[in-house]
Design a protein around this motif. Sequence first.
Motif, PDB file in Angstrom:
ATOM      1  N   GLU A 137       3.514  21.422 -23.762  1.00  0.00           N
ATOM      2  CA  GLU A 137       2.192  21.591 -24.371  1.00  0.00           C
ATOM      3  C   GLU A 137       1.666  20.263 -24.884  1.00  0.00           C
ATOM      4  N   THR A 139      -8.384  11.968 -24.447  1.00  0.00           N
ATOM      5  CA  THR A 139      -9.626  12.595 -24.888  1.00  0.00           C
ATOM      6  C   THR A 139     -10.762  11.972 -24.085  1.00  0.00           C
ATOM      7  N   LYS A 170     -12.924  16.732 -25.463  1.00  0.00           N
ATOM      8  CA  LYS A 170     -11.857  17.589 -24.919  1.00  0.00           C
ATOM      9  C   LYS A 170     -10.818  16.705 -24.249  1.00  0.00           C
ATOM     10  N   THR A 171      -9.578  17.196 -24.224  1.00  0.00           N
ATOM     11  CA  THR A 171      -8.569  16.463 -23.464  1.00  0.00           C
ATOM     12  C   THR A 171      -8.700  16.847 -21.995  1.00  0.00           C
ATOM     13  N   GLN A 175      -9.109  25.132 -18.669  1.00  0.00           N
ATOM     14  CA  GLN A 175     -10.304  25.960 -18.843  1.00  0.00           C
ATOM     15  C   GLN A 175     -10.996  26.191 -17.494  1.00  0.00           C
ATOM     16  N   GLU A 190      -6.888  20.109 -21.455  1.00  0.00           N
ATOM     17  CA  GLU A 190      -7.617  21.254 -22.006  1.00  0.00           C
ATOM     18  C   GLU A 190      -8.725  21.711 -21.048  1.00  0.00           C
ATOM     19  N   GLY A 250      -2.743  15.595 -21.728  1.00  0.00           N
ATOM     20  CA  GLY A 250      -2.862  16.238 -23.035  1.00  0.00           C
ATOM     21  C   GLY A 250      -3.182  15.254 -24.141  1.00  0.00           C
TER      22      GLY A 250
END
Length: 138
Positions: free
Chosen positions: A85, A124, A67-68, A75, A71, A121
Amino acid sequence: MTTRAFLTRALALPTAAVLAAGLFAGCSGNDAAADEPATSPSATATAAALTVATDGTEASYQGVAGKTALELLLQLDPTATADGEGANAFVTSIGGRKADQSKNEFWAFYVNGKQAQVGAGSYTMTDGDEITWKLETF
């Protein structure tokens, strides 16, 4: 100079530096993780938790492989906001605390105690990364 322009310049480094950081992160020497059962990123993500300082100027969470950082932040904190974005996203608030542009504030992104050389973004994560956000000024 706008906040976005400042951060864009501050985060612009040669690709070699970014690759070197990734290589060092992958060479942690922590063999204990090899003994643990494999989990999917989605299963691990539900176990991750966002910790926010009482004064609202710092937040942190454990990385989840695949996941970044952005992200997982979005969450874990549905109130967090970002302009743009993906790789071009610029985090504007975390834990209800918005960066005040009139005070030259911004949310700085750190990985394992060092300021990140790429945007959230684009980064990772690997399991075990310590992601920290600090409200700073320029």
